[in-house]
Design a protein around this motif. Structure first.
Motif, PDB file in Angstrom:
ATOM      1  N   GLY A 159       0.730  -1.031   0.225  1.00  0.00           N
ATOM      2  CA  GLY A 159       0.273  -0.360   0.447  1.00  0.00           C
ATOM      3  C   GLY A 159       0.847   1.293  -0.112  1.00  0.00           C
ATOM      4  N   ALA A 160       0.313   2.586   0.297  1.00  0.00           N
ATOM      5  CA  ALA A 160       0.723   3.758   0.017  1.00  0.00           C
ATOM      6  C   ALA A 160       0.727   4.773   1.576  1.00  0.00           C
ATOM      7  N   LEU A 161       1.532   5.330   1.857  1.00  0.00           N
ATOM      8  CA  LEU A 161       0.384   6.525   2.963  1.00  0.00           C
ATOM      9  C   LEU A 161       1.432   7.671   2.726  1.00  0.00           C
ATOM     10  N   ASP A 162       0.712   8.550   3.147  1.00  0.00           N
ATOM     11  CA  ASP A 162       0.682  10.153   2.987  1.00  0.00           C
ATOM     12  C   ASP A 162       1.546  10.645   3.742  1.00  0.00           C
ATOM     13  N   MET A 163       2.231  11.305   4.286  1.00  0.00           N
ATOM     14  CA  MET A 163       2.802  11.629   5.836  1.00  0.00           C
ATOM     15  C   MET A 163       3.306  13.527   5.591  1.00  0.00           C
ATOM     16  N   GLY A 225       1.623  -0.936   7.961  1.00  0.00           N
ATOM     17  CA  GLY A 225       2.529  -0.382   7.059  1.00  0.00           C
ATOM     18  C   GLY A 225       3.860  -1.730   6.285  1.00  0.00           C
ATOM     19  N   PRO A 226       4.549  -2.029   6.111  1.00  0.00           N
ATOM     20  CA  PRO A 226       5.378  -1.469   5.443  1.00  0.00           C
ATOM     21  C   PRO A 226       4.700  -0.848   4.274  1.00  0.00           C
ATOM     22  N   TYR A 227       5.006  -0.021   4.100  1.00  0.00           N
ATOM     23  CA  TYR A 227       4.216   0.753   2.353  1.00  0.00           C
ATOM     24  C   TYR A 227       5.760   0.588   0.795  1.00  0.00           C
ATOM     25  N   ARG A 228       5.060   0.550  -0.304  1.00  0.00           N
ATOM     26  CA  ARG A 228       5.522   0.173  -1.025  1.00  0.00           C
ATOM     27  C   ARG A 228       5.983   1.536  -1.542  1.00  0.00           C
ATOM     28  N   LEU A 229       5.151   2.650  -1.307  1.00  0.00           N
ATOM     29  CA  LEU A 229       4.547   4.103  -1.539  1.00  0.00           C
ATOM     30  C   LEU A 229       4.313   4.996  -0.571  1.00  0.00           C
ATOM     31  N   ILE A 230       5.598   6.097  -0.382  1.00  0.00           N
ATOM     32  CA  ILE A 230       5.360   6.930   0.935  1.00  0.00           C
ATOM     33  C   ILE A 230       5.818   7.784  -0.239  1.00  0.00           C
ATOM     34  N   THR A 231       4.446   9.087   0.312  1.00  0.00           N
ATOM     35  CA  THR A 231       4.933  10.606  -0.202  1.00  0.00           C
ATOM     36  C   THR A 231       5.531  11.588   0.962  1.00  0.00           C
ATOM     37  N   ALA A 232       5.466  12.186   0.649  1.00  0.00           N
ATOM     38  CA  ALA A 232       6.473  13.053   2.184  1.00  0.00           C
ATOM     39  C   ALA A 232       6.620  14.843   1.721  1.00  0.00           C
ATOM     40  N   ASN A 233       5.637  15.089   1.809  1.00  0.00           N
ATOM     41  CA  ASN A 233       5.321  16.943   0.986  1.00  0.00           C
ATOM     42  C   ASN A 233       5.640  17.916   2.355  1.00  0.00           C
ATOM     43  N   ILE A 234       6.660  17.969   3.052  1.00  0.00           N
ATOM     44  CA  ILE A 234       6.926  18.523   4.097  1.00  0.00           C
ATOM     45  C   ILE A 234       7.589  19.879   4.356  1.00  0.00           C
TER      46      ILE A 234
END
Length: 296
Positions: A159-163, A225-234
């Motif tokens: 899955g994916a995570l948007d941090m 988690g864990p994840y195959r895709l993580i986005t982090a626009n911080i």
């Protein structure tokens, strides 16, 4: 009797003295705020007041404070704010945006979503992320590029995570592109609320789980988690600091999209992630901003 006109007071000052100058001009204004112009260097002190301010008195007060602090007098801007039709202004300020296959638009958009694009309806609100900022647009371009080479799924580690989800625009983009569950996390409860509402508007509430918490320590992050895709626009410093936790939550073969950093901060962020065994896959420059794609 006509309503008094709105005036703007503004000056750029060293970071260490921003609070002092804000207090100095704040006595002459109805509202005052400070914004970082250059990290650790210069801040903008900006105030608004109804009715023309006392220019000589304000100029003198700023000059006296500058002399007391041992710095040159900052350039003081005092100008009338022209009347604005805020509805029209908002619509003009947020026209539809194309970022690869993504078509980002507000609720005021009366046209159709172009064929072959993925529509994302996000209005300017109380959480960051409407697509017009270089870092957000860079992330969308990165996701468009990755959609052709990365496979996501519904199983563990797929899955994916948007941090730091902000408005949820990236989480929604992932959900609509891959049609997989996405976890979205932000420390700001208002961002979580906006993300959930935007997910509903975009028809992906069933795929998006938005929760508030302390980054990677948020229970839902560990649980999903864990994840195959993580986005982090911080921002650059949090990205670098969180690099070990990102690496720990990314499966082998997984990728991460990192943004919110200026071009001059790229090496600092990249070095922190290389130290965790991640490599640079691609960089997407957007003016003064850079988006990085890293992976194992």
């Amino acid at each position: 009797m006509p309503a008094p006109k709105l005036w703007r007071i503004a000056l750029a000052v060293p970071e260490a003295f921003a609070a002092a100058f804000a207090e100095a001009v704040g006595d002459h204004a109805d509202a005052v705020s400070t914004f970082e112009l250059e990290e650790h260097v210069t801040w903008l002190v900006e105030a608004t007041v109804y009715g023309e301010p006392d220019r000589p008195r304000l100029t003198a007060r700023v000059a006296v404070l500058a002399q007391a602090l041992g710095i040159d007098d900052p350039v003081l801007v005092i100008e009338e704010v022209p009347p604005i039709d805020w509805v029209s202004h908002t619509y003009q300020a947020f026209p539809p945006i194309r970022a690869g296959r993504f078509f980002v638009h507000g609720s005021h958009h009366e046209g159709v979503v172009p064929a072959g694009t993925i529509g994302l309806q996000v209005d300017a609100a109380t959480a960051f992320g409407t697509g017009e900022h270089g870092s957000t647009k860079g992330c969308l371009l990165a996701l468009d590029r990755l959609s052709r080479r990365v496979r996501l799924g519904r199983g563990p580690g797929q899955g994916a995570l948007d941090m730091g989800c902000g408005s949820g625009i990236l989480a929604i983009a992932v959900a609509k592109t891959w049609r997989v569950p996405v976890v979205a996390v932000d420390i700001d409860p208002e961002a979580v609320r906006v993300t959930r509402e935007n997910a509903r508007i975009n028809g992906v509430s069933h795929l998006l789980e938005a929760e508030g918490g302390d980054g990677y320590h948020t229970p839902v992050v560990r649980r999903r988690g864990p994840y195959r895709l993580i986005t982090a626009n911080i921002l650059a410093r949090p990205l670098a600091r969180m690099a070990p936790l990102l690496a720990r939550n990314l499966v082998p073969g997984g990728v991460a999209v990192l943004a919110g950093l200026l071009a001059r901060q790229e090496q600092h962020v990249l070095q922190a992630h290389r130290a965790q065994g991640l490599r640079l896959i691609a960089r997407i420059p957007m003016g003064e901003w850079t988006t990085l794609i890293v992976g194992r």
